[in-house]
Design a protein around this motif. Structure first.
Motif, PDB file in Angstrom:
ATOM      1  N   ASP A  13       0.808  -1.212   0.000  1.00 19.39           N
ATOM      2  CA  ASP A  13       0.000   0.000   0.000  1.00 19.39           C
ATOM      3  C   ASP A  13       0.845   1.267   0.000  1.00 19.39           C
ATOM      4  O   ASP A  13       0.451   2.266  -0.593  1.00 19.39           O
ATOM      5  CB  ASP A  13      -0.963   0.010   1.188  1.00 19.39           C
ATOM      6  N   VAL A  14       2.000   1.245   0.654  1.00 18.74           N
ATOM      7  CA  VAL A  14       2.854   2.434   0.667  1.00 18.74           C
ATOM      8  C   VAL A  14       3.326   2.743  -0.747  1.00 18.74           C
ATOM      9  O   VAL A  14       3.335   3.898  -1.165  1.00 18.74           O
ATOM     10  CB  VAL A  14       4.039   2.268   1.636  1.00 18.74           C
ATOM     11  N   ALA A  15       3.708   1.719  -1.500  1.00 19.21           N
ATOM     12  CA  ALA A  15       4.135   1.936  -2.894  1.00 19.21           C
ATOM     13  C   ALA A  15       2.993   2.514  -3.718  1.00 19.21           C
ATOM     14  O   ALA A  15       3.202   3.421  -4.534  1.00 19.21           O
ATOM     15  CB  ALA A  15       4.638   0.627  -3.496  1.00 19.21           C
ATOM     16  N   LYS A  16       1.776   2.012  -3.509  1.00 17.22           N
ATOM     17  CA  LYS A  16       0.616   2.542  -4.223  1.00 17.22           C
ATOM     18  C   LYS A  16       0.390   4.001  -3.846  1.00 17.22           C
ATOM     19  O   LYS A  16       0.098   4.838  -4.715  1.00 17.22           O
ATOM     20  CB  LYS A  16      -0.627   1.726  -3.898  1.00 17.22           C
ATOM     21  N   ARG A  17       0.513   4.309  -2.560  1.00 23.17           N
ATOM     22  CA  ARG A  17       0.338   5.694  -2.112  1.00 23.17           C
ATOM     23  C   ARG A  17       1.390   6.609  -2.746  1.00 23.17           C
ATOM     24  O   ARG A  17       1.071   7.723  -3.165  1.00 23.17           O
ATOM     25  CB  ARG A  17       0.438   5.785  -0.589  1.00 23.17           C
ATOM     26  N   LEU A  18       2.636   6.148  -2.777  1.00 19.02           N
ATOM     27  CA  LEU A  18       3.702   6.963  -3.349  1.00 19.02           C
ATOM     28  C   LEU A  18       3.441   7.234  -4.825  1.00 19.02           C
ATOM     29  O   LEU A  18       3.578   8.367  -5.285  1.00 19.02           O
ATOM     30  CB  LEU A  18       5.059   6.290  -3.155  1.00 19.02           C
ATOM     31  N   ARG A  19       3.052   6.214  -5.573  1.00 22.55           N
ATOM     32  CA  ARG A  19       2.747   6.426  -6.997  1.00 22.55           C
ATOM     33  C   ARG A  19       1.597   7.420  -7.173  1.00 22.55           C
ATOM     34  O   ARG A  19       1.648   8.307  -8.030  1.00 22.55           O
ATOM     35  CB  ARG A  19       2.430   5.105  -7.682  1.00 22.55           C
ATOM     36  N   LEU A  20       0.565   7.281  -6.367  1.00 21.86           N
ATOM     37  CA  LEU A  20      -0.576   8.192  -6.454  1.00 21.86           C
ATOM     38  C   LEU A  20      -0.169   9.614  -6.079  1.00 21.86           C
ATOM     39  O   LEU A  20      -0.499  10.574  -6.792  1.00 21.86           O
ATOM     40  CB  LEU A  20      -1.717   7.713  -5.562  1.00 21.86           C
ATOM     41  N   ASP A  21       0.555   9.764  -4.974  1.00 14.32           N
ATOM     42  CA  ASP A  21       0.994  11.097  -4.557  1.00 14.32           C
ATOM     43  C   ASP A  21       1.918  11.729  -5.589  1.00 14.32           C
ATOM     44  O   ASP A  21       1.820  12.929  -5.866  1.00 14.32           O
ATOM     45  CB  ASP A  21       1.689  11.036  -3.194  1.00 14.32           C
ATOM     46  N   ALA A  22       2.797  10.933  -6.186  1.00 12.22           N
ATOM     47  CA  ALA A  22       3.703  11.460  -7.205  1.00 12.22           C
ATOM     48  C   ALA A  22       2.932  11.955  -8.425  1.00 12.22           C
ATOM     49  O   ALA A  22       3.329  12.933  -9.060  1.00 12.22           O
ATOM     50  CB  ALA A  22       4.716  10.396  -7.607  1.00 12.22           C
ATOM     51  N   SER A  23       1.809  11.299  -8.730  1.00  9.07           N
ATOM     52  CA  SER A  23       1.014  11.736  -9.880  1.00  9.07           C
ATOM     53  C   SER A  23       0.179  12.972  -9.561  1.00  9.07           C
ATOM     54  O   SER A  23      -0.300  13.638 -10.467  1.00  9.07           O
ATOM     55  CB  SER A  23       0.105  10.602 -10.364  1.00  9.07           C
ATOM     56  N   ARG A  24       0.014  13.262  -8.282  1.00 10.90           N
ATOM     57  CA  ARG A  24      -0.812  14.404  -7.864  1.00 10.90           C
ATOM     58  C   ARG A  24      -0.004  15.500  -7.171  1.00 10.90           C
ATOM     59  O   ARG A  24      -0.588  16.389  -6.546  1.00 10.90           O
ATOM     60  CB  ARG A  24      -1.891  13.922  -6.894  1.00 10.90           C
ATOM     61  N   VAL A  44      11.942  10.987   0.630  1.00  5.98           N
ATOM     62  CA  VAL A  44      11.423  11.891  -0.393  1.00  5.98           C
ATOM     63  C   VAL A  44      10.199  12.585   0.183  1.00  5.98           C
ATOM     64  O   VAL A  44       9.345  11.954   0.795  1.00  5.98           O
ATOM     65  CB  VAL A  44      11.097  11.156  -1.714  1.00  5.98           C
ATOM     66  N   ASP A  45      10.189  13.902   0.048  1.00  7.76           N
ATOM     67  CA  ASP A  45       9.047  14.711   0.459  1.00  7.76           C
ATOM     68  C   ASP A  45       8.245  15.043  -0.789  1.00  7.76           C
ATOM     69  O   ASP A  45       8.787  15.582  -1.758  1.00  7.76           O
ATOM     70  CB  ASP A  45       9.501  16.002   1.132  1.00  7.76           C
ATOM     71  N   GLN A  54       5.887  12.353   3.479  1.00 11.02           N
ATOM     72  CA  GLN A  54       7.290  11.926   3.459  1.00 11.02           C
ATOM     73  C   GLN A  54       7.379  10.405   3.487  1.00 11.02           C
ATOM     74  O   GLN A  54       6.746   9.752   4.319  1.00 11.02           O
ATOM     75  CB  GLN A  54       8.058  12.494   4.645  1.00 11.02           C
ATOM     76  N   TYR A  55       8.175   9.874   2.572  1.00 13.41           N
ATOM     77  CA  TYR A  55       8.423   8.441   2.463  1.00 13.41           C
ATOM     78  C   TYR A  55       9.919   8.222   2.651  1.00 13.41           C
ATOM     79  O   TYR A  55      10.723   8.866   1.971  1.00 13.41           O
ATOM     80  CB  TYR A  55       8.041   7.937   1.069  1.00 13.41           C
ATOM     81  N   CYS A  56      10.300   7.311   3.541  1.00 15.90           N
ATOM     82  CA  CYS A  56      11.714   7.016   3.779  1.00 15.90           C
ATOM     83  C   CYS A  56      11.942   5.508   3.722  1.00 15.90           C
ATOM     84  O   CYS A  56      11.138   4.737   4.254  1.00 15.90           O
ATOM     85  CB  CYS A  56      12.166   7.519   5.146  1.00 15.90           C
ATOM     86  N   SER A  65      10.126   4.915   7.421  1.00 12.62           N
ATOM     87  CA  SER A  65       9.098   5.803   7.961  1.00 12.62           C
ATOM     88  C   SER A  65       8.198   6.300   6.845  1.00 12.62           C
ATOM     89  O   SER A  65       8.569   6.325   5.675  1.00 12.62           O
ATOM     90  CB  SER A  65       9.705   6.983   8.721  1.00 12.62           C
ATOM     91  N   PHE A  66       7.001   6.683   7.250  1.00  9.29           N
ATOM     92  CA  PHE A  66       6.027   7.287   6.350  1.00  9.29           C
ATOM     93  C   PHE A  66       5.239   8.288   7.174  1.00  9.29           C
ATOM     94  O   PHE A  66       4.778   7.969   8.273  1.00  9.29           O
ATOM     95  CB  PHE A  66       5.077   6.235   5.773  1.00  9.29           C
ATOM     96  N   VAL A  67       5.117   9.490   6.660  1.00  3.13           N
ATOM     97  CA  VAL A  67       4.301  10.513   7.308  1.00  3.13           C
ATOM     98  C   VAL A  67       3.291  10.973   6.278  1.00  3.13           C
ATOM     99  O   VAL A  67       3.644  11.578   5.263  1.00  3.13           O
ATOM    100  CB  VAL A  67       5.156  11.698   7.803  1.00  3.13           C
ATOM    101  N   GLY A  68       2.027  10.645   6.527  1.00  2.67           N
ATOM    102  CA  GLY A  68       0.948  11.024   5.628  1.00  2.67           C
ATOM    103  C   GLY A  68      -0.121  11.770   6.396  1.00  2.67           C
ATOM    104  O   GLY A  68      -0.014  11.977   7.604  1.00  2.67           O
ATOM    105  N   GLY A  69      -1.145  12.154   5.698  1.00  2.64           N
ATOM    106  CA  GLY A  69      -2.225  12.897   6.334  1.00  2.64           C
ATOM    107  C   GLY A  69      -3.030  12.073   7.319  1.00  2.64           C
ATOM    108  O   GLY A  69      -3.584  12.604   8.278  1.00  2.64           O
TER     109      GLY A  69
END
Length: 89
Positions: A13-24, A44-45, A54-56, A65-69
């Motif tokens: 799920d973190v990889a999916k979130r990163l791809r989605l956030d990168a596209s937005r 990466v912020d 932030q994804y580390c 680590s992951f810091v999301g909303g």
């Protein structure tokens, strides 16, 4: 889990979130190298609407680590090698 954190979150799920956030993303991303439990981690912020996520990860790809909303995940321990007792033959 009562917090919504499952093995699927950590391993996919973190990889999916990163791809989605990168596209937005709403601006340029930035990267840093930080120390996590004595190991270098690349972070990466990603600026998104409503803030920055932030994804580390460690050099071997382990999420440190992951810091999301909606959730924050922080590594509390790490062993750099697998446990042979967990493998079956």
């Amino acid at each position: 889990s009562d917090t919504g954190i499952t093995p699927d979150f950590a391993f996919g799920d973190v990889a999916k979130r990163l791809r989605l956030d990168a596209s937005r993303n709403t601006g340029d991303t930035s990267t840093t190298i930080v120390d996590v439990l004595g190991y270098p981690a690349t972070c990466v912020d990603v600026p998104v609407s409503g803030g920055t996520k932030q994804y580390c990860s460690l050099l071997d790809g382990v999420l440190s680590s992951f810091v999301g909303g909606d959730v924050t995940v922080s590594m509390t321990s790490y062993v750099a090698q697998g446990d042979p007792s967990l493998l079956s033959t």
